[in-house]
Design a protein around this motif. Structure first.
Motif, PDB file in Angstrom:
ATOM      1  N   UNK A 170       2.942  -0.159   8.460  1.00 46.76           N
ATOM      2  CA  UNK A 170       4.230  -0.190   7.756  1.00 46.76           C
ATOM      3  C   UNK A 170       4.095  -0.040   6.251  1.00 46.76           C
ATOM      4  N   UNK A 171       2.895  -0.291   5.708  1.00 48.63           N
ATOM      5  CA  UNK A 171       2.699  -0.271   4.267  1.00 48.63           C
ATOM      6  C   UNK A 171       3.174  -1.540   3.587  1.00 48.63           C
ATOM      7  N   UNK A 172       3.675  -2.501   4.337  1.00 52.24           N
ATOM      8  CA  UNK A 172       4.179  -3.746   3.760  1.00 52.24           C
ATOM      9  C   UNK A 172       3.029  -4.556   3.155  1.00 52.24           C
ATOM     10  N   UNK A 173       3.238  -5.047   1.935  1.00 49.53           N
ATOM     11  CA  UNK A 173       2.253  -5.917   1.300  1.00 49.53           C
ATOM     12  C   UNK A 173       2.387  -7.318   1.889  1.00 49.53           C
ATOM     13  N   UNK A 174       1.288  -7.822   2.436  1.00 49.66           N
ATOM     14  CA  UNK A 174       1.292  -9.137   3.075  1.00 49.66           C
ATOM     15  C   UNK A 174       0.799 -10.234   2.146  1.00 49.66           C
ATOM     16  N   UNK A 175       0.030  -9.845   1.147  1.00 51.13           N
ATOM     17  CA  UNK A 175      -0.485 -10.815   0.191  1.00 51.13           C
ATOM     18  C   UNK A 175      -1.061 -10.082  -1.001  1.00 51.13           C
ATOM     19  N   UNK A 176      -0.882 -10.639  -2.191  1.00 49.58           N
ATOM     20  CA  UNK A 176      -1.371  -9.961  -3.390  1.00 49.58           C
ATOM     21  C   UNK A 176      -1.511 -10.938  -4.542  1.00 49.58           C
ATOM     22  N   UNK A 177      -2.433 -10.620  -5.435  1.00 47.31           N
ATOM     23  CA  UNK A 177      -2.571 -11.342  -6.701  1.00 47.31           C
ATOM     24  C   UNK A 177      -3.045 -10.329  -7.735  1.00 47.31           C
ATOM     25  N   UNK A 178      -2.298 -10.187  -8.792  1.00 44.53           N
ATOM     26  CA  UNK A 178      -2.638  -9.211  -9.824  1.00 44.53           C
ATOM     27  C   UNK A 178      -2.683  -7.795  -9.315  1.00 44.53           C
ATOM     28  N   UNK A 179      -1.735  -7.386  -8.464  1.00 48.04           N
ATOM     29  CA  UNK A 179      -1.825  -6.047  -7.874  1.00 48.04           C
ATOM     30  C   UNK A 179      -1.740  -4.913  -8.884  1.00 48.04           C
ATOM     31  N   UNK A 180      -1.038  -5.144 -10.010  1.00 44.15           N
ATOM     32  CA  UNK A 180      -0.838  -4.080 -10.995  1.00 44.15           C
ATOM     33  C   UNK A 180      -1.700  -4.257 -12.236  1.00 44.15           C
ATOM     34  N   UNK A 181      -2.685  -5.132 -12.154  1.00 42.72           N
ATOM     35  CA  UNK A 181      -3.594  -5.333 -13.283  1.00 42.72           C
ATOM     36  C   UNK A 181      -4.662  -4.249 -13.272  1.00 42.72           C
ATOM     37  N   UNK A 182      -4.836  -3.554 -14.378  1.00 44.90           N
ATOM     38  CA  UNK A 182      -5.895  -2.562 -14.479  1.00 44.90           C
ATOM     39  C   UNK A 182      -7.244  -3.267 -14.520  1.00 44.90           C
ATOM     40  N   UNK A 183      -8.130  -2.886 -13.587  1.00 46.20           N
ATOM     41  CA  UNK A 183      -9.409  -3.559 -13.441  1.00 46.20           C
ATOM     42  C   UNK A 183     -10.509  -2.526 -13.238  1.00 46.20           C
TER      43      UNK A 183
END
Length: 472
Positions: free
Chosen positions: A103-116
């Motif tokens: 489905x592409x659904x995000x089930x869990x995340x932390x700092x998903x948009x942080x450039x690393x």
């Protein structure tokens, strides 16, 4: 009249003898076609070969995962994410994304948009671009061209995995061999009786710096990457080790090896090998082909081969009509992934392997790249080519026997001095396929090796998760 009587007597004698022969033939006393034996029985029909009969309908040995399998509860996955992010042994910069592959659904995340710093998980972008561009069936030719009557030009087509002698059709590294190419050249020139040639190498396919400026000189010296060239033997290794010192000039070294192969077959190479671009008037007298590009992609994903990743990126650029330079390769890989719908805003790629200093991606961008590969059958080989946890490539010695993710995880590793990352797929206890990325790019001194175990345990927890939504 006397002559008529003599002729008649002779004819009578012949007929008498012929009649006697027929009688003898009928009784099988002399050879012939006449016989009193009964005719032969009609032969039986030709039997049908058992192998030609219709067999049973083939069945899939390992059935595909069902889209009806329950997806884990987002709250439960979120708790697992919080646990790894709060682990002080990984430092204070940990980015995680876990998504449902169907489905592409995000089930869990932390700092998903942080450039690393992605390290080698960045390689999945080049893999996807290769399947989206030139495709997995393309091969890379190494050719021998004849200029005039005695000048041979060895032309590189991007294969840095040549064998020094005979190629191995079952191998990826060493699939094509310079010895096989030498056999073709000797056979062709032997027709004219020529026993001496001059030799040049044409390595003009790739342009620009052979090593990315972002790569530490110490990493290059240690053999983590070779100068990118249009042709090389064994990815330019000087020793039979994965991270061995490399040839400083891989193309010239390969041409000198080719000269030795010709000499071993009785064809003398006069003078020294030099560089020379093959003219359009040159005639092809030999060719060997690399393993399919898809197999090369699988190889660099499994072994995290930095050099081959850069080579494939340049092939992607050439396929798009761009120069075979590193700059063009980076530009086209980014463009190809963005055309597939991945938003790479803010991303910085200083090379394609992830070895160099300065590359930045967000965890969400890495997972989004995995997602487009999961959704598109033409790109799915990217995920299939990732090493299996506890069994293959850079994951062969990870995910111990007690880790539930062993055998159920396929992922790309990433390792730099203070960075560890892992990105790929994992199958849960409920047979649901998840996509994940974990990046820790500020690991305290001395903790980097242990970080692998922490990340592996997190993915193992995802694999063990039978955490269905309430009421599921």
């Amino acid at each position: 009249m006397g002559w008529r009587l003599r002729v008649g007597a002779a004819v009578t004698s012949v007929l008498t003898l012929f009649g006697g022969y027929l009688v003898a033939d009928a009784y099988d006393v002399v050879p012939g076609m006449v016989t009193f034996d009964p005719p032969h029985a009609t032969p039986a029909p030709f039997p049908s070969a058992p192998g030609a009969t219709t067999g049973p309908t083939p069945r899939t040995a390992v059935p595909p995962l069902s889209s009806e399998a329950p997806s884990p509860d987002a709250a439960a996955v979120g708790d697992l994410v919080d646990g790894i992010v709060d682990d002080e042994r990984l430092g204070n910069r940990v980015g995680v994304v876990v998504a449902d592959a169907d489905t592409g659904e995000t089930l869990g995340a932390s700092g998903p948009d942080r450039l690393m710093v992605p390290a080698s998980t960045q390689k999945v972008l080049t893999a996807v671009a290769a399947y989206a561009g030139p495709g997995g069936e393309v091969t890379l030719p190494t050719r021998a061209m004849l200029q005039g009557t005695s000048h041979v030009v060895l032309v590189g087509g991007g294969d840095m995995m040549l064998a020094a002698d005979d190629g191995d059709p079952d191998a990826v590294n060493g699939h094509a061999g310079l010895g096989d190419l030498a056999d073709q050249v000797v056979d062709e020139l032997g027709l004219s009786g020529r026993d001496t040639v001059t030799l040049s190498v044409d390595d003009t396919l790739f342009t620009g710096p052979a090593l990315a400026p972002s790569v530490r000189r110490s990493d290059a010296a240690a053999g983590y990457v070779a100068p990118v060239a249009a042709l090389a033997v064994d990815v330019a290794r000087l020793e039979d080790e994965k991270y061995a010192p490399r040839q400083s000039d891989p193309a010239m070294a390969a041409a000198e090896t080719f000269a030795e192969a010709l000499a071993d077959r009785g064809l003398t190479v006069a003078g020294s090998v030099r560089r020379h671009e093959a003219p359009s008037s040159a005639r092809e007298i030999g060719r060997v082909e690399s393993a399919p590009l898809g197999a090369v992609v699988d190889y660099f994903l499994a072994e995290s081969d930095n050099t081959l990743t850069e080579v494939v990126g340049r092939v992607v650029a050439l396929d798009a009509g761009l120069p075979g330079s590193q700059a063009a390769a980076i530009s086209e890989v980014v463009a190809a992934v963005e055309r597939l719908g991945v938003d790479l805003s803010g991303a910085e790629l200083m090379d394609l392997s992830g070895l160099g200093v300065g590359s930045l991606l967000t965890p969400a961008q890495v997972v989004a790249t995995l997602e487009v590969a999961a959704q598109d059958p033409a790109l799915r080989e990217t995920l299939i080519g990732l090493p299996v946890a506890g069994m293959q490539g850079t994951l062969a010695d990870r995910f111990g026997q007690d880790n539930p993710g062993r055998g159920y995880t396929q992922a790309k590793t990433g390792s730099l001095p203070d960075t560890r990352s892992l990105a790929g797929t994992v199958v849960t206890a409920d047979d649901r396929l998840l996509l994940f990325t974990v990046i820790a790019d500020r690991i305290p001194d001395g903790q980097s090796f242990g970080a692998n175990f922490i990340i592996d345990d997190f993915v193992g927890d995802l694999a063990a998760c039978g955490c269905r939504p309430q009421g599921g």
